[in-house]
Motif scaffolding. Structure first.
Motif, mmCIF file in Angstrom:
data_model
loop_
_atom_site.group_PDB
_atom_site.id
_atom_site.type_symbol
_atom_site.label_atom_id
_atom_site.label_comp_id
_atom_site.label_asym_id
_atom_site.label_seq_id
_atom_site.Cartn_x
_atom_site.Cartn_y
_atom_site.Cartn_z
ATOM 1 N N CYS A 1 0.802 -1.222 0.000
ATOM 2 C CA CYS A 1 0.000 0.000 0.000
ATOM 3 C C CYS A 1 0.835 1.271 0.000
ATOM 4 O O CYS A 1 0.301 2.354 -0.178
ATOM 5 C CB CYS A 1 -0.924 0.003 1.213
ATOM 6 N N ALA B 1 -0.271 -2.024 4.154
ATOM 7 C CA ALA B 1 -0.040 -3.450 3.907
ATOM 8 C C ALA B 1 1.190 -3.628 3.021
ATOM 9 O O ALA B 1 1.390 -2.885 2.065
ATOM 10 C CB ALA B 1 -1.266 -4.079 3.247
ATOM 11 N N SER C 1 -10.804 -5.897 -0.131
ATOM 12 C CA SER C 1 -10.907 -5.348 1.227
ATOM 13 C C SER C 1 -12.329 -5.466 1.750
ATOM 14 O O SER C 1 -13.281 -5.699 0.987
ATOM 15 C CB SER C 1 -10.475 -3.877 1.252
ATOM 16 N N HIS D 1 -0.237 -6.083 7.408
ATOM 17 C CA HIS D 1 -0.338 -4.683 7.793
ATOM 18 C C HIS D 1 0.690 -4.323 8.858
ATOM 19 O O HIS D 1 0.952 -5.105 9.779
ATOM 20 C CB HIS D 1 -1.740 -4.378 8.329
ATOM 21 N N ARG E 1 -5.029 -8.419 12.021
ATOM 22 C CA ARG E 1 -5.789 -8.113 10.805
ATOM 23 C C ARG E 1 -6.014 -9.371 9.969
ATOM 24 O O ARG E 1 -7.110 -9.580 9.423
ATOM 25 C CB ARG E 1 -5.039 -7.051 9.981
ATOM 26 N N GLU F 1 4.034 -5.369 13.033
ATOM 27 C CA GLU F 1 3.015 -6.030 12.218
ATOM 28 C C GLU F 1 1.714 -6.165 12.992
ATOM 29 O O GLU F 1 1.709 -6.564 14.167
ATOM 30 C CB GLU F 1 3.492 -7.410 11.781
ATOM 31 N N ARG G 1 5.898 1.537 8.173
ATOM 32 C CA ARG G 1 4.936 2.564 7.743
ATOM 33 C C ARG G 1 5.119 3.736 8.690
ATOM 34 O O ARG G 1 4.682 3.703 9.839
ATOM 35 C CB ARG G 1 3.515 2.005 7.808
ATOM 36 N N ASN H 1 -7.767 -7.651 6.804
ATOM 37 C CA ASN H 1 -6.610 -7.125 6.075
ATOM 38 C C ASN H 1 -6.962 -6.814 4.625
ATOM 39 O O ASN H 1 -7.870 -7.409 4.036
ATOM 40 C CB ASN H 1 -5.442 -8.106 6.134
ATOM 41 N N ASP I 1 -1.655 2.875 9.031
ATOM 42 C CA ASP I 1 -1.031 1.598 8.701
ATOM 43 C C ASP I 1 -0.898 1.461 7.192
ATOM 44 O O ASP I 1 -1.391 2.283 6.420
ATOM 45 C CB ASP I 1 -1.833 0.424 9.279
#
Length: 366
Positions: free
Chosen positions: A27, A352, A117, A66, A76, A72, A330, A82, A350
């Motif tokens: 992401c 992924a 998602s 994520h 999720r 981590e 992130r 997730n 966050d």
């Protein structure tokens, strides 16, 4: 002399095929920009009449883990909340080598993305959004900084170019269960699967190598793309109305971020094979070098181990490189910092990431 010549060819072939194609694993929307180094042979072996190189590089990854910072968010996956991105990029690069100092390349990426998602589709059922088409085309000029006739053990190549806003940065698809009465709603897909970012980027690049023997050497690459445009005007609300929080911290509009990559490693040549092992860092920074840095972005970086192998037959070569993530982070964005300041509570979003990416490609000398 014969061994030295062949080794130079092997080192430079490696640097060319081990392309600097920037496209992060998840992401964190570091896009395919083609950053190919124009080195196919030691520059002194190229004729002044020039030649052409054609490269086709395929890259695939699946992101699903994520992270907030380096932590981590394992719950999720356990809860099934997730986000899963499947990303495929096909880069076609044509390089013109004018002589033993100068070259020029153009890269055209074709992207195909699927994003699965819950939260984007009402939160109860998992659905997909898609994007497909041409990404942001880049054009670059390269020059060897050292005189190839004298720099026999190693050299440095500088590149300068533009990343053009040819890819759609307002690609739209339907989001399920988000409209009135649970109907589907048409809106811009997530930033991570947009085909482009809407800005013109200034590409800077350095590629270098140094040989210690006829079959062992080191390589390095530094790539930075400056994006002066701050935002591209596209809503991050997926066809809906931005939240008051998004408006207050500036994340209601998509950002146009900088990006950079650093690669270092070693390679060993055996016959027609070239084996490599290196470290690769891809990063989308929270703040840009030029212009503002607000707007929706997921800044972060990935540090990967990058094994690879290249095989060459005359004017045809094939290669595979698989960067394997070791560190995923992130980091806090500008909107996160604004929210922290407004609320007094530390905020950090966050993103992924994938475990690895697969690069496979071929190159022809025309």
């Amino acid at each position: 002399m014969k061994f030295t010549y062949k080794f130079f060819i092997g080192i430079a072939i490696y640097l060319f095929f081990n392309n600097t194609n920037v496209n992060a694993q998840g992401c964190v929307a570091i896009r395919s920009t083609g950053g190919l180094c124009a080195m196919d042979e030691h520059p002194d072996s190229l004729s002044s009449s020039g030649s052409w190189l054609f490269n086709a590089n395929s890259r695939y990854y699946r992101s699903y883990k994520h992270f907030v910072g380096k932590q981590e968010q394992k719950q999720r996956i356990a809860l099934g909340t997730n986000v899963i991105n499947h990303s495929f990029a096909q880069d076609f690069t044509l390089t013109r080598i004018f002589n033993n100092r100068w070259s020029f390349s153009i890269d055209v990426p074709i992207l195909n993305n699927v994003r699965s998602s819950l939260y984007e589709h009402g939160g109860k059922e998992r659905h997909d959004t898609h994007s497909f088409g041409i990404g942001d085309v880049s054009v670059k000029a390269y020059a060897w900084l050292l005189n190839p006739a004298k720099a026999r053990k190693g050299n440095i190549q500088a590149g300068l170019g533009l990343k053009l806003p040819t890819g759609s940065y307002n690609y739209q698809d339907y989001f399920q269960n988000t409209g009135v009465g649970g109907a589907k709603l048409l809106g811009p897909v997530d930033q991570s699967i947009q085909l482009g970012d809407g800005g013109t980027g200034i590409i800077t690049e350095l590629n270098g190598y140094y040989n210690f023997s006829h079959n062992f050497g080191l390589y390095g690459t530094f790539y930075y793309m400056i994006s002066p445009r701050e935002q591209n005007g596209v809503s991050s609300a997926r066809g809906g109305t931005p939240s008051a929080k998004a408006v207050s911290n500036g994340s209601d509009i998509m950002s146009v971020p900088d990006q950079f990559m650093i690669r270092v490693g070693a390679n060993y040549g055996v016959g027609k094979f070239n084996f490599s092992a290196g470290v690769r860092e891809e990063c989308l920074p929270a703040k840009d070098l030029v212009g503002g840095s607000n707007g929706f972005r997921r800044p972060g970086y990935i540090i990967s181990a990058e094994p690879g192998i290249t095989y060459r037959i005359k004017s045809f070569s094939i290669y595979t490189f698989v960067p394997i993530a070791m560190v995923r982070d992130r980091i806090q964005s500008v909107p996160d910092k604004i929210t922290t300041r407004l609320t007094g509570v530390y905020a950090q979003g966050d993103a992924a990431f994938a475990d690895y990416a697969v690069n496979v490609g071929v190159t022809f000398k025309l």
